[in-house]
Design an enzyme around this catalytic site. Structure first.
Site, PDB file in Angstrom:
ATOM      1  N   GLY A 267       2.837  -3.510 -11.637  1.00 37.54           N
ATOM      2  CA  GLY A 267       2.006  -3.476 -10.438  1.00 37.54           C
ATOM      3  C   GLY A 267       2.140  -2.140  -9.745  1.00 37.54           C
ATOM      4  O   GLY A 267       3.018  -1.325 -10.058  1.00 37.54           O
TER       5      GLY A 267
ATOM      6  N   GLY B   3       1.610  -0.134  -5.720  1.00 39.17           N
ATOM      7  CA  GLY B   3       1.401  -0.257  -4.289  1.00 39.17           C
ATOM      8  C   GLY B   3       1.145   1.100  -3.663  1.00 39.17           C
ATOM      9  O   GLY B   3       0.843   2.086  -4.349  1.00 39.17           O
ATOM     10  N   GLY B   4       1.282   1.152  -2.348  1.00 40.55           N
ATOM     11  CA  GLY B   4       0.971   2.381  -1.642  1.00 40.55           C
ATOM     12  C   GLY B   4       1.948   3.506  -1.915  1.00 40.55           C
ATOM     13  O   GLY B   4       1.570   4.682  -1.901  1.00 40.55           O
ATOM     14  N   MET B   5       3.220   3.163  -2.183  1.00 38.98           N
ATOM     15  CA  MET B   5       4.220   4.195  -2.374  1.00 38.98           C
ATOM     16  C   MET B   5       4.640   4.382  -3.822  1.00 38.98           C
ATOM     17  O   MET B   5       5.084   5.460  -4.198  1.00 38.98           O
ATOM     18  CB  MET B   5       5.476   3.874  -1.544  1.00 38.98           C
ATOM     19  CG  MET B   5       5.296   4.013  -0.050  1.00 38.98           C
ATOM     20  SD  MET B   5       6.884   3.975   0.831  1.00 38.98           S
ATOM     21  CE  MET B   5       7.519   2.375   0.394  1.00 38.98           C
TER      22      MET B   5
ATOM     23  N   VAL C 279       5.420   0.019 -10.303  1.00 40.35           N
ATOM     24  CA  VAL C 279       6.556  -0.710 -10.854  1.00 40.35           C
ATOM     25  C   VAL C 279       6.340  -0.915 -12.351  1.00 40.35           C
ATOM     26  O   VAL C 279       5.249  -1.305 -12.781  1.00 40.35           O
ATOM     27  CB  VAL C 279       6.732  -2.071 -10.158  1.00 40.35           C
ATOM     28  CG1 VAL C 279       8.056  -2.718 -10.594  1.00 40.35           C
ATOM     29  CG2 VAL C 279       6.686  -1.923  -8.650  1.00 40.35           C
TER      30      VAL C 279
ATOM     31  N   LYS D 283      10.905   1.255 -10.090  1.00 39.00           N
ATOM     32  CA  LYS D 283       9.867   1.708  -9.178  1.00 39.00           C
ATOM     33  C   LYS D 283       9.850   3.231  -9.182  1.00 39.00           C
ATOM     34  O   LYS D 283      10.866   3.879  -8.927  1.00 39.00           O
ATOM     35  CB  LYS D 283      10.108   1.181  -7.763  1.00 39.00           C
ATOM     36  CG  LYS D 283       9.690  -0.269  -7.576  1.00 39.00           C
ATOM     37  CD  LYS D 283       9.491  -0.633  -6.114  1.00 39.00           C
ATOM     38  CE  LYS D 283       8.877  -2.017  -5.969  1.00 39.00           C
ATOM     39  NZ  LYS D 283       8.581  -2.357  -4.568  1.00 39.00           N
TER      40      LYS D 283
ATOM     41  N   ASP E 160      10.215  -2.628   6.150  1.00 34.88           N
ATOM     42  CA  ASP E 160       8.998  -3.061   5.460  1.00 34.88           C
ATOM     43  C   ASP E 160       9.139  -4.503   4.963  1.00 34.88           C
ATOM     44  O   ASP E 160       8.820  -4.827   3.822  1.00 34.88           O
ATOM     45  CB  ASP E 160       8.683  -2.131   4.284  1.00 34.88           C
ATOM     46  CG  ASP E 160       7.233  -2.280   3.799  1.00 34.88           C
ATOM     47  OD1 ASP E 160       6.404  -2.822   4.554  1.00 34.88           O
ATOM     48  OD2 ASP E 160       6.944  -1.851   2.674  1.00 34.88           O
TER      49      ASP E 160
END
Length: 888
Positions: free
Chosen positions: A24, A26-28, A31, A46, A139
């Site tokens: 997957g 994400g914004g940062m 993975v 990550k 977060d």
């Protein structure tokens, strides 16, 4: 489609890890699943976005990650490694094969209260440990909470701080990276306050807990900026406004987390954890006394000396007290306070244990146990001891036990009639003989034991035991579950939805029903509940002035009490006595000091098998299409074979959904307060037809999928079910369940639905032929009939042969080749099967064997997209509980 792993990244990490695939993004970071070459284990790596990594101070980033790596806690997903390889900044965590909390919310919406409390408490426990070591998460959100088994693991500790420290930012960066997620950001994060501490995590926990309980976060908006502004300026709605009935103590814990000022929140995670643990204790749900007027609640007396003693009503976390403990008792008018002593689980076997009844002396409980195909009566000592089978082994289904007033005899329903047997086991003898075509649905002793009230057909009778003479008392549609009042002058029964307590396809369904009170000597009945929700299992209090019953009028099936006058008229509002119990039935002992209830849970999800090239095929090869704690009743493949439309009670009542056959998350189509069932998407994909409850009957509606109001197709006062679109989309076929008639409604050029046309009697479950000229229907006798849609001319094409094993057709439709006919049936033992017919007079050929007794398929629905066959598999469980009820 799997995204390939970049070659440069694979090469950079090749000395320590072999990257397998992307999990997957994400914004940062992105993975990846990888193998740790040194320890031969699966890990999740990550890798920060390359543009972000290029702009960060790598040394500072890795230093912050190293601090977080020191955290060791059962609910923290530990950091195994981190580094800088060829410009890639990465960190390594254990690979958890389960789902994230986000995945579960997306699939199920709001969680059961006890689950929400437990998972939130585990997250807060992890935060308390991290805060004690100087680490703030920054977060917290469902995406960063992994579920391993039943437990929560918080991931990415220290990562947000590492990014913010390395960039010198605390909020949205110029690189487009949200350090924190807008939906879960504290007001100080949203306002870019440089002085952010651990209380920002407490705010985020409050947002997450709110979402777990309400199914949505407190603030939403069209853009991230709108959400951030709401965190700073808007007051959240109380969570109880969106989830009525949650414990006040729990609501207080969540709402205090959401205070705008950090100083007004819980000041430490330990404080919040203590509050959550208190909400999860037996007394945690008691309504607070401060600020409550004397008329709000009545005294609650708790028994002493028992580990599991709890008050008999108060909104609380029922399952934490042991799957269905009764929670409290509150009257809105002056009345004696009840007390609940020990709440004891009597049965725990897999399968169904239902319809309990307590002996007059309070020492035994009788109940029915087994499955839809084989059910027997058992008697069990409440204090513990050997379970007694009431009668010798039998193939008959036995259900509905009731004790005689002297406790010596049990009557029960079996073989369509009523039988009795010695209460502690022995030979059964018939009491009321069955009739060939009409089964007895209910039977109960009079208070003196000289009479039995029973229901045959739609008539309530009084049977004199000594003379064996029956006299009619009253008539009512589908009367059942009758209970004689202690004084003997009144009988409370349920009308409608008799299938709720009858073993079979629709056992435990969500159709509406009404409780009525009938004079035992004859006379008009009086409705004492509404007719729009489940109202079942009436039981009289010992003084005959109150009726206890089960209803889903405020969500899950709970126990309510209704004051009634001496004449049986309603004498005040019904009061909810439990929260989240999922009760199915209840009885009170003769002296009113004990309450027995059955806690029933059900799941039904859609599975599929490929159309077999060499039939038959076993469901052992089936794969799930939907999942979750839900009951799906009706489903249909769209004509373009893009969608599977289905109904589900995932969010309480039944709503409509669709899921792409190619895969993906289900899309919710309706969210009305009424139940909606049996969706059928139109051939052009623009509308969905379904049936929904209107008043006390079900009607067919059509809803535009691009927005708009539902349109009722054919307003009548009868029961309309399971609409099916004609191939040209200009007509709907449906059947009247009450009259067992098939109808066709056509739509004119102006879009209005014309008066429906009767197309057949003794016909049900209509389906259109591929060319739109015929309907295929089944009869109650199991025949298959084709009907010319324009004229109603009928032709029987399948007639099961008497004395053979020919299946009785319950539903039928044309197969995917447009020539064969497929049908679903259940045999005498309740086992389902799907069959194929190649033409008139042909012998049915078995297509699918439902041969796994742990995954039965109770309902008659099935569907196909031309390559797969879809069906629902069920899991029904019920256990019996007994609670002591005290009177002052």
């Amino acid at each position: 489609m799997t995204t390939p792993v970049p070659d440069r990244l694979s090469a950079a990490l090749a000395s320590h890890y072999r990257l397998e695939r992307e999990l997957g993004a994400g914004g940062m970071a992105t993975v990846y699943l990888a193998e740790d070459l040194k320890h031969h284990r699966k890990v999740a790596i990550k890798v920060l976005r390359e543009d972000l990594a290029a702009s960060l101070g790598a040394a500072r980033f890795l230093r912050e990650i190293e601090i977080a790596a020191q955290l060791q806690h059962p609910h923290i997903l530990s950091l195994l490694d981190s580094g800088d390889a060829d410009g890639f900044l990465y960190y390594v965590m254990p690979y958890i094969s389960g789902q994230s909390l986000r995945d579960r919310i997306t699939r199920e919406g709001e969680l059961p209260v006890h689950e929400a409390v437990r998972l939130t408490a585990e997250v807060v426990d992890a935060l308390a440990h991290a805060h004690a070591h100087g680490v703030v998460h920054r977060d917290i959100k469902p995406d960063n909470v992994m579920l391993s088994g039943r437990h929560a693991l918080v991931a990415d500790f220290g990562v947000a701080k590492a990014v913010s420290e390395a960039t010198g930012r605390n909020t949205i960066t110029t690189l487009g990276v949200a350090v924190g997620t807008p939906t879960y950001m504290s007001p100080e994060q949203a306002a870019a306050d440089p002085h952010i501490d651990h209380r920002s995590d407490i705010y985020a926990v409050g947002v997450m807990a709110y979402e777990l309980l309400a199914g949505r976060p407190p603030f939403t908006g069209a853009t991230p900026q709108q959400v951030l502004a709401a965190h700073v300026t808007e007051a959240p709605d109380p969570v109880s406004k969106r989830r009525p009935g949650i414990p006040p103590l729990l609501e207080q814990a969540v709402m205090r987390c959401l205070a705008k000022r950090p100083a007004d929140r819980w000041q430490t995670a330990d404080e919040l954890l203590a509050q959550l643990e208190q909400a999860a204790t037996p007394t945690g749900g008691i309504t607070p006394t401060r600020g409550v007027t004397p008329t709000d609640t009545q005294p609650i007396v708790v028994g002493r000396g028992y580990r599991w003693r709890v008050p008999l009503i108060v909104a609380g976390v029922a399952v934490l007290l042991g799957a269905g403990s009764i929670l409290g008792h509150v009257f809105s008018r002056p009345a004696p306070a009840l007390t609940l002593g020990q709440s004891t689980q009597i049965t725990s076997d897999a399968g169904l244990e239902i319809l309990p009844a307590i002996s007059p002396d309070g020492k035994f409980v009788a109940y029915a146990a087994g499955s839809s195909s084989r059910m027997r009566i058992f008697v069990r000592p409440i204090a513990g001891g050997r379970t007694i089978a009431l009668t010798d082994d039998t193939t008959e289904i036995q259900t509905g036990p009731r004790w005689s007033p002297d406790g010596a005899t049990l009557l029960f329903l079996t073989g369509g009639g009523v039988a009795t047997a010695p209460a502690l086991g022995g030979a059964a003898r018939p009491l009321i003989a069955p009739l060939p075509s009409v089964r007895i649905r209910s039977a109960d002793w009079s208070p003196d034991g000289r009479h039995v009230a029973f229901v045959r057909g739609d008539t309530l009778y009084d049977f004199a035991v000594a003379s064996a003479v029956s006299r009619p008392v009253a008539a009512g549609r589908l009367l059942h579950s009758c209970a004689w009042s202690p004084a003997g002058g009144l009988i409370a029964c349920v009308t409608e939805n008799a299938e709720f307590v009858q073993l079979g396809t629709n056992f435990g369904n969500v159709a509406a029903s009404t409780i009525v009170v009938i004079p035992a000597g004859g006379g008009p009945s009086v409705s004492v509940t509404d007719s729009t929700r489940i109202n079942q299992s009436p039981a009289w209090s010992r003084d005959g002035r109150s009726l206890f019953f089960v209803s889903d009028r405020q969500g899950p099936r709970d126990i309510y009490v209704l004051p009634v006058s001496r004449s049986g008229a309603v004498d005040g509002p019904a009061v909810r006595l439990t929260t989240g119990l999922n009760a199915m039935s209840l009885t009170l002992s003769g002296d009113g000091h004990q309450l027995a209830y059955a806690v029933y849970t059900a799941k039904a999800n859609i599975w599929s098998v490929p159309i077999p090239a060499s039939p038959p095929v076993s469901i052992a090869t089936a794969t799930p299409v939907t999942s979750g704690t839900q009951v799906i009743e009706g489903f249909r493949v769209s004509p373009d074979r893009r969608w599977l439309a289905f109904d589900s009670n995932l969010h309480g009542n039944a709503d409509l959904y669709r899921v792409a056959l190619a895969g993906g998350e289900p899309e919710r189509l309706t969210s009305a307060a009424a139940d909606e069932f049996q969706p059928a998407i139109s051939p052009d994909g623009a509308e969905v037809a379904y049936h929904s409850v209107v008043g006390s009957v079900r009607q067919v509606f059509v809803l535009p999928l691009n927005g708009g109001s539902p349109q009722r197709v054919a307003p009548t006062a009868t029961e309309q079910r399971v609409p099916d679109w004609s191939p040209d989309g200009k007509a709907l076929a449906w059947y009247d369940r009450q009259r067992v008639e098939t109808w066709v409604s056509r739509r004119a050029a102006d879009g209005k639905w014309q008066a429906p046309l009767l197309r057949g009697t003794r016909m049900r479950w209509p389906r259109w032929s591929p060319d739109g000229t015929q309907l295929i229907v089944t009869t109650p006798e199991g025949d298959i009939v084709t009907v010319v849609a324009s004229s109603g001319a009928a032709d029987t094409i399948y007639l099961p042969r008497v004395g053979t094993l020919d299946p009785l057709a319950e539903t039928a439709a044309w197969g995917p080749d447009g020539r064969s006919i497929w049908l679903k049936s259940h045999d005498d033992e309740g086992n389902a099967a799907l069959w194929s017919l190649t033409g008139r007079g042909a012998e049915p050929k078995l297509l699918v064997r439902f041969d796994d007794p742990t995954r039965p398929s109770y309902r008659v629905e099935w569907a196909t997209d031309g390559t797969r066959i879809f069906f629902a598999l069920n899991d029904r469980q019920s256990d019996v509980w007994v609670a002591d009820v005290g009177h002052p």
